[in-house]
Design a protein around this motif. Structure first.
Motif, PDB file in Angstrom:
ATOM      1  N   THR A  45       9.100   3.796   9.358  1.00 19.63           N
ATOM      2  CA  THR A  45       8.432   3.303  10.561  1.00 19.63           C
ATOM      3  C   THR A  45       8.794   1.836  10.769  1.00 19.63           C
ATOM      4  O   THR A  45       8.588   1.004   9.883  1.00 19.63           O
ATOM      5  N   THR A  87       9.780   5.894  14.168  1.00 19.07           N
ATOM      6  CA  THR A  87       9.397   6.415  12.863  1.00 19.07           C
ATOM      7  C   THR A  87      10.309   7.607  12.548  1.00 19.07           C
ATOM      8  O   THR A  87      11.347   7.780  13.202  1.00 19.07           O
ATOM      9  N   ILE A 102      -0.156  -3.077  16.882  1.00 18.68           N
ATOM     10  CA  ILE A 102       0.801  -2.588  15.884  1.00 18.68           C
ATOM     11  C   ILE A 102       0.665  -3.417  14.612  1.00 18.68           C
ATOM     12  O   ILE A 102       0.844  -4.628  14.604  1.00 18.68           O
ATOM     13  N   LEU A 157       8.979   1.199  19.083  1.00 17.85           N
ATOM     14  CA  LEU A 157       8.342   1.678  17.855  1.00 17.85           C
ATOM     15  C   LEU A 157       8.983   2.996  17.457  1.00 17.85           C
ATOM     16  O   LEU A 157       8.970   3.961  18.218  1.00 17.85           O
ATOM     17  N   LEU A 194       2.839   7.433  10.280  1.00 16.35           N
ATOM     18  CA  LEU A 194       2.347   6.476  11.268  1.00 16.35           C
ATOM     19  C   LEU A 194       0.936   6.908  11.626  1.00 16.35           C
ATOM     20  O   LEU A 194       0.697   8.079  11.906  1.00 16.35           O
ATOM     21  N   ASP A 244      -1.621   1.716  11.457  1.00 16.93           N
ATOM     22  CA  ASP A 244      -0.404   1.107  12.013  1.00 16.93           C
ATOM     23  C   ASP A 244      -0.564   0.728  13.478  1.00 16.93           C
ATOM     24  O   ASP A 244       0.334   0.136  14.065  1.00 16.93           O
ATOM     25  N   VAL A 248       3.910  -2.688   9.578  1.00 26.68           N
ATOM     26  CA  VAL A 248       5.091  -2.064  10.178  1.00 26.68           C
ATOM     27  C   VAL A 248       6.237  -3.069  10.142  1.00 26.68           C
ATOM     28  O   VAL A 248       6.127  -4.185  10.644  1.00 26.68           O
TER      29      VAL A 248
END
Length: 369
Positions: free
Chosen positions: A7, A248, A358, A246, A281, A285, A362
Motif C-alpha cells: 500500500t 495497494t 490517509i 493511493l 488497507l 490507513d 502509508v
C-alpha cells in the motif's frame, strides 16, 4: 509509473507544478501566492510539497499549527509561513522558528504580545484575522478601533497582513452572501489602514474564490485543495491534476458460495458464487467504515470492484467477480483516473477528509519529471 507491491500513496510532483502554474495563471503578476500546506499538505507530504513549491517561486506558506511550521523550518524552508490557528502553547516555537501568527482574538493578541515581549521582539510580523461571516475565527468589524488602538501602543509586533475566509465561493447560489463578505472585508481593510497609518497586505480568496471572484484578489490569494488537484467544481477539476494516487495490492482471493458472508458482523452475505479480494488497507490507513458496504470502490486492472461488508482496521474485501486478476496484482483506490472527490461523495463526505485522512503509516512515493 511503477507497479505497487504494497500500500503506497504515490505523489506526482509534476502534477503539483501543473496545478500551481494553472492557478498562478488566474492571478495578476503582482498578486502574491500563498500555498496552504497544513495537515501534511492535505495528506501528502508537507516537506516535499513545500520544497517543490518553493523551487517554483511561491511567495508564502500557511499551516494550521506551530508544530507544522517547525517541521518545515527544520527541513530548510525559508519562505514566510503563516500559522492559521496558533494557540499560546506554541508561541515560543513560533518566535524561535520565525513563523507568523494569525491573531484572531483579544485573548490571543494579549498572549502573543507577552510572548513577543519575553523574547525582546520589535515589529514581529503578525496577521489579523477578521470574521466576515464564516463565524469560525476572527475579530468582528466592530472591534477594529479597539484592536488597532491597542496595537499602536505596542512596539513588539507589526501587522503585515489582514485577511478573512470566505464561506461558500464554490456555491453560485451563495454569490450574494460572498459578495457581502468581500464588501465587509473592504470596509475593514479601509479602516485598519487608516488607523494603522500604513497598508498591510490584504487577502481573502481561496481556490474557488480565485476562479469565481478574480476581482477580489487584493494583494495575495490562498490555495490549498487546488494545488492538490481538486477545485470543488467540475469545470475547475478538468483543468487540474490530482497529485496523489493511493495504490495497494491483492493479498488473497477467495471463492465464496451462496449464503456465505464477508467480514465482521457478517455485514455482506453472498447470494450467488462470488470471488472476493482482500486488500492490505483499512480504516487505520484512512479508508473509514463509511466506505464499506458498497459505498466505496477500487479498481483492479481497470475494472471497478465495490467494497464488501464492513471496513476492517487493516483490510478491506472487495468484489472481484468477473475480473481477471491474481494475488499480488495492483489495485487503484483513487487517483487521476478515479477521483478522490467521487469516492468521497459516495460516502457522503468531501475529498479533503479522504485525502487528509490517509495515515502516515502509508508509504509515500514521489514522482517528478
Amino acid at each position: 509509473m511503477p507497479k505497487a507491491t504494497e500500500t503506497v500513496l504515490e505523489i506526482d510532483l509534476s502534477a503539483l507544478e501543473h496545478n500551481y502554474q494553472y492557478i498562478r495563471s488566474k492571478i495578476k503578476p503582482s498578486t502574491k501566492f500563498l500555498g496552504v500546506v497544513k495537515a501534511f499538505a492535505y495528506g501528502n507530504d508537507s516537506v516535499r510539497v513545500a520544497q517543490k513549491l518553493e523551487d517554483l517561486g511561491i511567495d508564502y506558506f500557511a499551516v494550521a499549527y506551530a508544530k507544522e511550521g517547525e517541521v518545515l523550518r527544520d527541513a530548510g524552508i525559508k519562505s514566510p509561513i503563516l500559522v492559521l490557528h496558533p494557540i499560546p502553547s506554541g508561541f515560543d516555537t513560533i518566535i524561535e522558528r520565525c513563523l507568523e501568527p494569525s491573531i484572531y482574538s483579544e485573548h490571543i493578541l494579549d498572549a502573543f504580545l507577552e510572548a513577543a515581549k519575553k523574547h525582546s521582539q520589535k515589529d514581529y510580523p503578525i496577521h489579523l484575522k477578521f470574521n466576515t461571516g464564516l463565524n469560525r475565527l476572527g475579530f468582528k468589524k466592530a472591534e477594529v478601533a479597539r484592536l488597532i488602538d491597542k496595537l499602536t501602543l505596542r512596539k513588539e509586533v507589526k501587522v503585515v497582513s489582514i485577511f478573512s475566509h470566505l464561506a461558500a465561493t464554490e456555491d453560485k447560489n451563495e454569490r450574494e452572501f460572498t459578495l457581502g463578505q468581500i464588501n465587509t472585508f473592504k470596509e475593514i481593510a479601509l479602516e485598519v489602514g487608516e488607523r494603522l497609518g500604513y497598508e498591510p497586505k490584504h487577502h481573502i480568496l481561496n481556490t474557488s474564490g480565485i476562479i469565481n471572484y478574480p476581482e477580489a484578489q487584493f494583494d495575495m490569494v490562498r490555495s490549498g485543495i487546488g494545488l492538490y488537484g481538486y477545485g470543488n467544481e467540475a469545470i475547475i477539476d478538468a483543468e487540474l491534476r490530482p497529485i496523489a494516487t493511493l495504490k495497494t495490492i491483492i493479498s488473497q482471493l477467495h471463492i465464496l458460495e451462496a449464503n456465505e458472508s464477508v467480514g465482521y458482523n457478517r455485514a455482506f452475505k453472498v447470494d450467488s458464487r462470488k470471488v472476493t479480494a482482500t486488500l492490505p488497507l483499512g480504516h487505520a490507513d484512512g479508508i473509514g467504515r463509511p466506505y464499506g458496504n458498497g459505498n466505496g470502490q477500487v479498481f483492479i486492472n481497470g475494472k471497478m470492484a465495490p467494497i464488501l461488508g464492513n471496513v476492517c482496521m487493516d483490510m478491506i474485501m472487495v468484489d472481484a467477480t468477473g475480473i481477471d486478476c491474481k494475488e499480488g496484482d495492483e489495485v487503484i483506490v483513487f487517483g487521476p483516473q478515479t477521483s478522490a472527490e467521487k469516492m468521497a461523495s459516495r460516502a457522503n463526505t468531501i475529498s479533503y477528509e479522504l485525502l487528509t485522512g490517509i495515515s502516515q503509516r502509508v508509504k509515500r512515493i514521489f514522482l517528478d519529471s
